[in-house]
Design a protein around this motif. Structure first.
Motif, mmCIF file in Angstrom:
data_model
loop_
_atom_site.group_PDB
_atom_site.id
_atom_site.type_symbol
_atom_site.label_atom_id
_atom_site.label_comp_id
_atom_site.label_asym_id
_atom_site.label_seq_id
_atom_site.Cartn_x
_atom_site.Cartn_y
_atom_site.Cartn_z
ATOM 1 N N ARG A 30 36.192 -8.368 -4.832
ATOM 2 C CA ARG A 30 36.676 -9.682 -5.260
ATOM 3 C C ARG A 30 38.070 -9.878 -4.674
ATOM 4 N N PHE A 31 38.392 -11.130 -4.367
ATOM 5 C CA PHE A 31 39.709 -11.468 -3.833
ATOM 6 C C PHE A 31 40.376 -12.461 -4.775
ATOM 7 N N ARG A 32 41.691 -12.364 -4.862
ATOM 8 C CA ARG A 32 42.437 -13.282 -5.724
ATOM 9 C C ARG A 32 43.699 -13.724 -4.999
ATOM 10 N N ASP A 45 34.826 -4.651 -7.661
ATOM 11 C CA ASP A 45 33.937 -5.314 -8.618
ATOM 12 C C ASP A 45 32.984 -4.256 -9.171
ATOM 13 N N LEU A 46 33.312 -3.729 -10.338
ATOM 14 C CA LEU A 46 32.530 -2.623 -10.894
ATOM 15 C C LEU A 46 31.152 -3.052 -11.373
ATOM 16 N N ASP A 57 32.515 6.157 -7.252
ATOM 17 C CA ASP A 57 32.890 4.901 -6.582
ATOM 18 C C ASP A 57 33.477 5.148 -5.197
ATOM 19 N N ARG A 58 33.110 6.256 -4.588
ATOM 20 C CA ARG A 58 33.587 6.548 -3.237
ATOM 21 C C ARG A 58 33.061 5.509 -2.245
ATOM 22 N N ALA A 59 31.740 5.278 -2.272
ATOM 23 C CA ALA A 59 31.147 4.310 -1.352
ATOM 24 C C ALA A 59 31.655 2.904 -1.641
ATOM 25 N N LEU A 60 31.904 2.597 -2.900
ATOM 26 C CA LEU A 60 32.467 1.287 -3.253
ATOM 27 C C LEU A 60 33.806 1.095 -2.557
#
Length: 332
Positions: A30-32, A45-46, A57-60
């Motif tokens: 996500r961008f803000r 973005d979990l 969450d390494r690949a995330l």
């Protein structure tokens, strides 16, 4: 330098950023942007995390790092000078990067990065190919270019020798066998694959038309997203028996290293695309840290392998769906 950065430019930058690859095309970013500011924030973005196959969450982080690199390329192409800080708020682990989009200032020596801007055409041309590649060597001069691309982002790209490559392929096959015995891991694949009519309307995930043919023989290291499910009009063919692999590694194995790995991976992929190479990715054998240790260079024994790249000459893959920018960009 203009004091404001218009929303149209920001939308265009984020659209390019989100063309990046991510595990199962989950697009976990996500961008803000605060109205009137020249800063873009990148968040994880979990809701798009994969608890079974990517528990740390390494690949995330790698996927978000690839999106971050595309953002930097797009900014340079737009005549901006992106100034990036990774993990800028220790108290907020979901905030992965802050990017200040400064204007050029020749007097201060601040100019757009032409080497980044040069890669911009490849953003929309890069697509993962799950088709057979030709049994044709990648020239050493081109390999050197790809190695240098990884170094520029704080990573290392190794083209393994025959024995090392066979070890990596064995790890991939072991991972496939492990998944067959672990239905929980398969839940992530089922969640992020799109079959039948859903494939034509999806905005994320891997649609069935991007699965590629089934492997009759050969050793291409890629995940079969169909598994035991039937996919209409999906053929079977032979893949290369000696796939050309490249291993992307980082010195450490923490979130900042994963973000750097994602940026290095995307820089390598864009360089390869400009050189008319086809590419695909797999982290199947790297989803367990112990396997990542086994995959590293047996000679040097240093670094952690974060991604296995398959690089060669062959058809590029199809365009895969992307979420609308309005779904991933908040302007507050």
């Amino acid at each position: 330098m203009p004091s404001r950065l218009d929303d149209g430019t920001v939308v265009a930058l984020v659209a390019d950023a989100t063309a990046a690859p991510s595990m199962h095309n989950a697009q976990p970013w996500r961008f803000r942007r605060a109205t009137g500011e020249r800063r873009l924030l990148l968040y994880a973005d979990l809701e798009r995390a994969m608890p079974h196959s990517d528990p740390d969450d390494r690949a995330l982080h790698i996927g978000c790092g690839a999106a971050l690199f595309n953002l930097r390329v797009a900014a340079a192409h737009a005549g901006l000078v992106p100034e990036t800080r990774l993990l800028p708020e220790p108290g907020d682990p979901l905030l992965l990067a802050a990017v200040d989009l400064a204007g050029p200032d020749p007097a201060a020596g601040r100019l757009p990065d032409d080497e980044l801007a040069r890669l911009h055409p490849a953003i929309r041309e890069r697509h993962t190919s799950r088709h057979p590649f030709a049994d044709k060597e990648v020239p050493e001069e081109l390999r050197a270019t790809l190695r240098e691309a990884a170094v520029r982002e704080g990573a290392e790209l190794l083209f393994p020798g025959a024995w090392h490559a066979e070890t990596v392929l064995d790890l991939v096959r072991d991972a496939e066998n492990r998944d067959v015995m672990n239905p929980e891991v398969n839940e992530d694949v089922v969640r992020w694959t799109r079959l039948g009519p859903e494939a034509d309307t999806a905005v994320d995930g891997v649609p069935e038309y991007a699965f590629g043919p089934r492997e009759r023989d050969g050793k291409a290291p890629q995940r079969d997203f169909a598994g035991r499910r039937k996919v209409a009009d999906r053929g079977t063919t032979s893949f290369e028996h000696t796939p050309h692999l490249a291993l992307l590694s980082t010195p450490g194995d923490r979130p900042a290293d994963w973000l750097r790995a994602g940026q290095a991976m995307e820089r390598v992929l864009l360089e390869a695309t400009l050189a008319d190479l086809a590419t695909s990715l797999t982290s199947h054998a790297l989803e367990d840290r112990e396997l990542r240790l086994l995959a590293r260079d047996p000679g040097a024994g240093t670094g952690l392998v974060q991604m296995v790249l398959r690089i060669g000459y062959g058809p590029r893959g199809p365009v895969t769906p992307r979420r609308p920018v309005t779904d991933v960009l908040d302007i507050v």
